[in-house]
Each structure stands twice: as C-alpha cells, then as structure tokens.
Design a protein around this motif. Structure first.
Motif, PDB file in Angstrom:
ATOM      1  N   PRO A  65      19.831   3.340   8.439  1.00  0.00           N
ATOM      2  CA  PRO A  65      18.394   3.901   8.119  1.00  0.00           C
ATOM      3  C   PRO A  65      17.839   4.976   9.101  1.00  0.00           C
ATOM      4  O   PRO A  65      18.549   5.071  10.266  1.00  0.00           O
ATOM      5  CB  PRO A  65      17.477   2.444   8.771  1.00  0.00           C
ATOM      6  N   THR A  66      16.922   5.681   8.617  1.00  0.00           N
ATOM      7  CA  THR A  66      16.481   6.727   9.540  1.00  0.00           C
ATOM      8  C   THR A  66      15.306   6.331  10.409  1.00  0.00           C
ATOM      9  O   THR A  66      15.050   7.028  11.266  1.00  0.00           O
ATOM     10  CB  THR A  66      15.822   7.689   8.454  1.00  0.00           C
ATOM     11  N   GLY A  67      14.710   5.245   9.954  1.00  0.00           N
ATOM     12  CA  GLY A  67      13.573   4.943  10.819  1.00  0.00           C
ATOM     13  C   GLY A  67      12.259   4.741  10.114  1.00  0.00           C
ATOM     14  O   GLY A  67      11.320   4.069  10.634  1.00  0.00           O
ATOM     15  N   SER A  68      12.142   5.551   9.070  1.00  0.00           N
ATOM     16  CA  SER A  68      10.962   5.849   8.502  1.00  0.00           C
ATOM     17  C   SER A  68      10.880   4.693   7.250  1.00  0.00           C
ATOM     18  O   SER A  68       9.761   4.837   6.741  1.00  0.00           O
ATOM     19  CB  SER A  68      11.074   7.282   8.067  1.00  0.00           C
ATOM     20  N   GLU A  92       7.179   3.738   5.349  1.00  0.00           N
ATOM     21  CA  GLU A  92       6.957   4.123   3.981  1.00  0.00           C
ATOM     22  C   GLU A  92       6.654   2.912   3.147  1.00  0.00           C
ATOM     23  O   GLU A  92       5.701   3.064   2.306  1.00  0.00           O
ATOM     24  CB  GLU A  92       8.111   5.116   3.628  1.00  0.00           C
ATOM     25  N   TYR A  93       7.488   1.822   3.423  1.00  0.00           N
ATOM     26  CA  TYR A  93       7.316   0.679   2.595  1.00  0.00           C
ATOM     27  C   TYR A  93       5.788   0.352   2.961  1.00  0.00           C
ATOM     28  O   TYR A  93       5.226  -0.305   2.105  1.00  0.00           O
ATOM     29  CB  TYR A  93       8.142  -0.199   2.933  1.00  0.00           C
ATOM     30  N   HIS A  94       5.586   0.055   4.217  1.00  0.00           N
ATOM     31  CA  HIS A  94       4.145  -0.457   4.815  1.00  0.00           C
ATOM     32  C   HIS A  94       3.086   0.392   3.809  1.00  0.00           C
ATOM     33  O   HIS A  94       1.986  -0.170   3.308  1.00  0.00           O
ATOM     34  CB  HIS A  94       3.943  -0.034   6.221  1.00  0.00           C
ATOM     35  N   LYS A  95       3.047   1.705   3.832  1.00  0.00           N
ATOM     36  CA  LYS A  95       2.242   2.509   3.068  1.00  0.00           C
ATOM     37  C   LYS A  95       2.170   2.205   1.574  1.00  0.00           C
ATOM     38  O   LYS A  95       1.019   1.884   1.036  1.00  0.00           O
ATOM     39  CB  LYS A  95       2.399   3.929   3.386  1.00  0.00           C
ATOM     40  N   TRP A  96       3.402   2.082   1.155  1.00  0.00           N
ATOM     41  CA  TRP A  96       3.324   1.633  -0.412  1.00  0.00           C
ATOM     42  C   TRP A  96       2.651   0.243  -0.743  1.00  0.00           C
ATOM     43  O   TRP A  96       1.745  -0.024  -1.404  1.00  0.00           O
ATOM     44  CB  TRP A  96       4.791   1.492  -0.722  1.00  0.00           C
ATOM     45  N   TYR A  97       3.021  -0.746   0.386  1.00  0.00           N
ATOM     46  CA  TYR A  97       2.531  -2.055   0.313  1.00  0.00           C
ATOM     47  C   TYR A  97       1.137  -2.027   0.082  1.00  0.00           C
ATOM     48  O   TYR A  97       0.339  -2.489  -0.604  1.00  0.00           O
ATOM     49  CB  TYR A  97       2.921  -2.878   0.948  1.00  0.00           C
ATOM     50  N   PHE A  98       0.246  -1.421   1.329  1.00  0.00           N
ATOM     51  CA  PHE A  98      -1.211  -1.165   1.295  1.00  0.00           C
ATOM     52  C   PHE A  98      -1.587  -0.334   0.299  1.00  0.00           C
ATOM     53  O   PHE A  98      -2.730  -0.947  -0.259  1.00  0.00           O
ATOM     54  CB  PHE A  98      -1.547  -0.639   2.665  1.00  0.00           C
ATOM     55  N   ASN A  99      -1.339   0.770  -0.020  1.00  0.00           N
ATOM     56  CA  ASN A  99      -2.025   1.571  -1.039  1.00  0.00           C
ATOM     57  C   ASN A  99      -1.729   1.198  -2.476  1.00  0.00           C
ATOM     58  O   ASN A  99      -2.692   1.537  -3.235  1.00  0.00           O
ATOM     59  CB  ASN A  99      -1.236   3.037  -0.658  1.00  0.00           C
ATOM     60  N   THR A 100      -0.940   0.378  -2.772  1.00  0.00           N
ATOM     61  CA  THR A 100      -0.802  -0.184  -4.019  1.00  0.00           C
ATOM     62  C   THR A 100      -1.407  -1.345  -4.387  1.00  0.00           C
ATOM     63  O   THR A 100      -1.659  -1.949  -5.388  1.00  0.00           O
ATOM     64  CB  THR A 100       0.789  -0.476  -4.521  1.00  0.00           C
ATOM     65  N   PHE A 101      -2.191  -1.856  -3.261  1.00  0.00           N
ATOM     66  CA  PHE A 101      -2.880  -3.159  -3.425  1.00  0.00           C
ATOM     67  C   PHE A 101      -2.063  -4.133  -3.732  1.00  0.00           C
ATOM     68  O   PHE A 101      -3.137  -5.213  -4.165  1.00  0.00           O
ATOM     69  CB  PHE A 101      -4.310  -3.021  -4.087  1.00  0.00           C
ATOM     70  N   VAL A 102      -1.057  -4.404  -3.530  1.00  0.00           N
ATOM     71  CA  VAL A 102      -0.154  -5.595  -4.087  1.00  0.00           C
ATOM     72  C   VAL A 102      -0.410  -6.783  -3.334  1.00  0.00           C
ATOM     73  O   VAL A 102      -0.725  -7.803  -3.786  1.00  0.00           O
ATOM     74  CB  VAL A 102       1.260  -5.410  -3.770  1.00  0.00           C
ATOM     75  N   TRP A 103      -1.210  -6.499  -2.163  1.00  0.00           N
ATOM     76  CA  TRP A 103      -1.629  -7.685  -1.262  1.00  0.00           C
ATOM     77  C   TRP A 103      -2.940  -8.232  -1.727  1.00  0.00           C
ATOM     78  O   TRP A 103      -3.290  -9.327  -1.623  1.00  0.00           O
ATOM     79  CB  TRP A 103      -1.924  -7.128   0.267  1.00  0.00           C
ATOM     80  N   ASN A 122      -6.679   2.924  10.527  1.00  0.00           N
ATOM     81  CA  ASN A 122      -6.953   4.085  11.391  1.00  0.00           C
ATOM     82  C   ASN A 122      -5.616   4.633  11.961  1.00  0.00           C
ATOM     83  O   ASN A 122      -5.389   5.326  13.064  1.00  0.00           O
ATOM     84  CB  ASN A 122      -7.656   3.813  12.586  1.00  0.00           C
ATOM     85  N   GLY A 123      -4.888   4.825  10.942  1.00  0.00           N
ATOM     86  CA  GLY A 123      -3.657   5.590  11.127  1.00  0.00           C
ATOM     87  C   GLY A 123      -2.595   4.893  11.564  1.00  0.00           C
ATOM     88  O   GLY A 123      -1.513   5.552  12.277  1.00  0.00           O
ATOM     89  N   HIS A 124      -2.422   3.649  11.851  1.00  0.00           N
ATOM     90  CA  HIS A 124      -1.263   2.519  12.637  1.00  0.00           C
ATOM     91  C   HIS A 124      -0.316   1.949  11.476  1.00  0.00           C
ATOM     92  O   HIS A 124      -0.201   0.666  11.739  1.00  0.00           O
ATOM     93  CB  HIS A 124      -1.756   1.666  13.332  1.00  0.00           C
ATOM     94  N   PRO A 125      -0.140   2.307  10.321  1.00  0.00           N
ATOM     95  CA  PRO A 125      -0.237   3.638   9.800  1.00  0.00           C
ATOM     96  C   PRO A 125      -1.084   4.158   8.505  1.00  0.00           C
ATOM     97  O   PRO A 125      -0.720   5.226   8.061  1.00  0.00           O
ATOM     98  CB  PRO A 125       1.249   4.151   9.401  1.00  0.00           C
ATOM     99  N   VAL A 126      -1.809   3.230   8.232  1.00  0.00           N
ATOM    100  CA  VAL A 126      -2.502   3.615   6.861  1.00  0.00           C
ATOM    101  C   VAL A 126      -4.142   3.630   7.515  1.00  0.00           C
ATOM    102  O   VAL A 126      -4.541   3.521   8.540  1.00  0.00           O
ATOM    103  CB  VAL A 126      -2.602   2.103   6.150  1.00  0.00           C
ATOM    104  N   LEU A 127      -4.899   4.432   6.329  1.00  0.00           N
ATOM    105  CA  LEU A 127      -6.120   4.706   6.381  1.00  0.00           C
ATOM    106  C   LEU A 127      -6.538   5.335   7.730  1.00  0.00           C
ATOM    107  O   LEU A 127      -7.435   4.982   8.668  1.00  0.00           O
ATOM    108  CB  LEU A 127      -7.007   3.344   6.283  1.00  0.00           C
TER     109      LEU A 127
END
Length: 220
Positions: free
Chosen positions: A8-11, A15-26, A170-175
C-alpha cells in the motif's frame, strides 16, 4: 505471494475514510433496526474495549436515534455484569421507540455540559461503581467538546476510557472548512491538562482509519 506483491502507498485508508464520510453510508447504518450513525470499524473497536474494560457505567453524549446506546446496552448484557447506559442529548425528537424501551438505558434530554448532568453521572457512579466508558458525540464545536471533557474530568478515574468522536472534522481528513472541532478540543485540553490521558494509538489505528482520530483516550 499475492499478499506481499502489493504494497500500500499509505493513502488508501484516508481515501476510504473520505469515501465513507462523503457518501453518508454512516447514515444508512442500523443496529437492531435502529439508526446508528457510527463507523462500523469504530463500533467493532468499542465492543472489544467494553469486553476488556467491563465497565459498570457507559456515558454517551449525543443520542440521535438511539442506535449506539442500544448497541452499548446489548453488548453490556452479553458481558453479564450489572451496568447502566446514560445517553444525553439536547433533544429526543429523533429518538426511536425501540431504543427508548430498553430498560438498561437512561435517556436524558439536556445539554451535556450543565451541572445537572454531572450530578446525574455521580449518582449513577454511586449505584454502579466500577469502570466507566464515555463517548462524546454531540455538538462537534471545539468549545462544546472541550466543556464536555472538562465536565468529565473529576468524574473519570484511572483506567476509565474516553472516546472523542468526529475529530475527523476540520480536515482530519474530512470537511476542511468546518472550523475548530473535536480534534482541536483534544489539543486544547491536553495543553491545559497534559497528564490526564494516554492515547490508545494501537486501538485507534487498528483498522487503518477512524471517526475518532487522536480520540481514543485512557484516563491516567
């Protein structure tokens, strides 16, 4: 060999975190049919912590639909020791009947930072002595979270566990435009009280991402 062929590259986790949050699957996650606005990875971590800690009191600031309070009560019943879940929210408009009916949960409609909440916690501590697991998931502004942490300061003892959720904002890593929130509240608290908590980094990083970065805390 396939496991070792790809590194893995470490990112990926970010990126999964951003996807999980921004798709509102939660917002589409339920526990026993009740809406539960959490990361499923965190929920798995929480049940492991509860089993190891075996607290007698679970404190939740931020009830919403009641799914997480119901989750905590279900897990605690499996552990088998006497316990109580206290869930506090400024409004119960969204609280679902299935959660409200649980006999082991006390739902309180109140701001989480008022003295009456601290007094209620103290009474429950007297009735259910032992370890405490607390989770902050209400108003995600820095000032509110910091006030909640300070309210709990005299109520938590060595070995108790505190989760500060949504420090991802607040950018940790979303919004990134959110403004100072839970992450910054943790930083401010630790500047004032640097010896109160140790960070459970191993637990926090276990699944590669969390809704509570920097927020898995063990009272010292």
């Amino acid at each position: 060999m396939a496991v070792y062929a790809y590194q893995p590259t470490g990112s990926e986790s970010e990126e999964y975190h951003k996807w999980y949050f921004n798709t509102f699957v939660w917002k589409k996650t339920t526990w026993m049919g009740v809406n539960c606005w959490k990361s499923v990875a965190d929920m798995w971590n929480y049940q492991e912590i509860l089993f190891e800690l075996k607290p007698s009191l679970v404190i939740e600031f931020g009830t919403a639909h009641g799914g997480s309070a119901l989750f905590f009560a279900n897990i605690m019943r499996q552990i088998g020791a006497p316990f109580k879940v206290l869930s506090v929210d400024i409004t119960h408009e969204r609280l679902e009947p299935a959660a409200r009916r649980d006999p082991d949960i006390v739902f309180v409609e109140s701001r989480s930072t008022v003295p009456a909440v601290a007094e209620h916690i103290q009474r429950l501590k007297n009735d259910f002595p032992g370890k405490i697991f607390a989770i902050l998931d209400s108003d995600h502004t820095k000032d509110n979270v910091l006030a909640e942490m300070k309210l709990l300061r005299p109520l938590l003892s060595a070995g108790d566990y505190l989760i500060v959720e949504d420090s991802t904002l607040n950018g940790h890593p979303v919004l990134p435009g959110w403004g100072p929130g839970p992450y910054e509240a943790i930083e401010a608290y630790e500047q004032e009280f640097p010896d109160d908590y140790t960070h459970d980094v191993e637990r926090e990083t276990k699944f590669g991402w969390t809704f509570a970065p920097h927020g898995y805390l063990i009272r010292t």
